[in-house]
Structures are given as structure tokens and as C-alpha cells.
Design an enzyme around this catalytic site. Structure first.
Site, mmCIF file in Angstrom:
data_model
loop_
_atom_site.group_PDB
_atom_site.id
_atom_site.type_symbol
_atom_site.label_atom_id
_atom_site.label_comp_id
_atom_site.label_asym_id
_atom_site.label_seq_id
_atom_site.Cartn_x
_atom_site.Cartn_y
_atom_site.Cartn_z
ATOM 1 C CG ASP A 197 -2.225 -1.445 1.063
ATOM 2 O OD1 ASP A 197 -2.094 -1.752 0.258
ATOM 3 O OD2 ASP A 197 -2.633 -1.044 2.084
ATOM 4 C CB CYS B 277 -1.860 -2.901 5.160
ATOM 5 S SG CYS B 277 -3.479 -2.031 4.821
ATOM 6 C CE LYS C 151 -3.645 -4.469 1.502
ATOM 7 N NZ LYS C 151 -4.092 -3.173 1.876
#
Length: 196
Positions: free
Chosen positions: A9, A143, A101
Site C-alpha cells: 500500500d 496493513c 484489496k
């Protein structure tokens, strides 16, 4: 060589100036690019994930007008927006698989995403016989943490490089690193991992 690198990310909305920007995000993006310049040949697979949330709903309660910044968040990384794109300092030339995602639902771990063909990360790793995985990216306490812990639960040997992650807050990041270490994740640095 059967080691993978997960880049978690590294997106505009999670770096300085973004909707959920974390301090040090810009430096992590640039640092990962320098690391890949030096070490891409150490990996048989490089996977990069992105939050890729739906623009027309609350993504399963993930978006909220009054977020608690634990389970609910302001709008971020909406599919097709600049905030969802990779940070410009992150070179994706060496990325083999791009994973999205959080499409309509909350998602923190890279294992909750799929590639463009719909394949899961677990399937991709199993298909290539990869057991060892290094993890870098954003955010340490969310994450990165979720991806590393999921990696352990999927039977993989996980390393997290502390010099190539950035977290939302120092206290929660320290707690996440301790939790990951307790679960069997190797918490190290790139210098230690690649010492000649």
C-alpha cells in the site's frame, strides 16, 4: 531462489499530503525503490498491493463520516483516483503482480486481495512454491501488520524490514512489531538481512 517481496500500500493517500498520510511515507516509497535497484534479483516474485475501494458505497462500513481511526476511516484510496495510485517515488518496474484489496469491503492484509486475473496471493505463492517473504510498506500498525500475520498463518517465513515501513503512530507501530515478533515474524533491517 524462492523468496518474494511484498510491497504494501505505498499509495498517495497513505503518504504525506494524502487522505490518511503517515509521516515517513514519502521516504518509504523512495527507500523501496532504492532497495529494488540493489536487490530485485534476490527475489523470484515482487507483489505490490493497493487499497482499491469502491467509489459509490461505504465499503462495508470501512468509510465513515465520523471515523474512529481504528475500524472506520475517512474516504481514501478510491478506485480510479489519484489517491489510490502508487506514490510517484515508488518504482514499479520490478513488480510482477499487482494486487487490489478492499473492493467493497474492509481489507487490511495483502492476502485479502486478488490480482487482475482474480488469483489470491496465497494461490500465487503456492503456485510458485514460495515460502520466504519479505514485507515492506505502509502502515506498520495496520496493513503491514495484517499482511505479515496472515503470512505466518499461511505457513510462510516472514521478515519485516523496519527501515522500509512507516506507521500511523509510534505506540501502535511498536505494539504491532512486538505482536509480529511474538507470532514468529523476523523483525530486521535491510542492512542486517543483506549483510555481505
Amino acid at each position: 531462489m524462492t523468496r518474494a517481496l511484498f510491497i504494501i500500500d505505498v499509495q498517495n493517500d497513505f503518504t504525506e499530503g494524502g487522505a490518511l498520510g503517515v509521516d515517513g511515507g514519502d521516504a518509504v516509497a523512495a527507500g523501496i525503490s532504492r532497495f529494488l535497484d540493489a536487490h530485485a534479483d534476490e527475489y523470484s516474485l515482487v507483489v505490490a498491493s493497493r487499497d482499491w475501494h469502491d467509489p459509490d458505497n461505504d465499503n462495508g462500513g470501512h468509510f465513515h463520516e465520523s471515523p474512529d481511526y481504528v475500524d472506520t476511516w475517512p474516504e481514501h484510496c478510491v478506485a480510479g483516483t489519484d489517491g489510490a495510485e502508487y506514490h510517484p517515488e515508488l518504482s514499479v518496474d520490478e513488480v510482477d503482480v499487482h494486487v487490489r484489496k478492499g473492493q467493497g469491503e474492509p481489507a487490511y492484509s495483502i492476502f485479502e486481495g486478488t490480482d487482475d486475473s482474480g488469483a489470491t496471493v496465497a494461490h500465487i505463492l503456492a503456485d510458485r512454491g514460495i515460502v520466504d517473504v519479505d514485507v515492506v510498506g505502509i502502515a506498520t500498525d495496520y496493513c503491514v501488520r495484517a499482511s505479515a500475520l496472515d503470512g505466518v498463518s499461511h505457513g510462510r517465513h516472514i521478515r519485516v524490514f523496519t527501515d522500509l515501513v512507516a506507521g500511523v503512530a509510534a505506540e501502535s507501530s511498536d505494539a504491532a512489531l512486538a505482536e509480529m515478533a511474538h507470532a514468529g515474524v523476523d523483525i530486521t533491517t535491510t542492512d542486517e538481512a543483506f549483510a555481505s
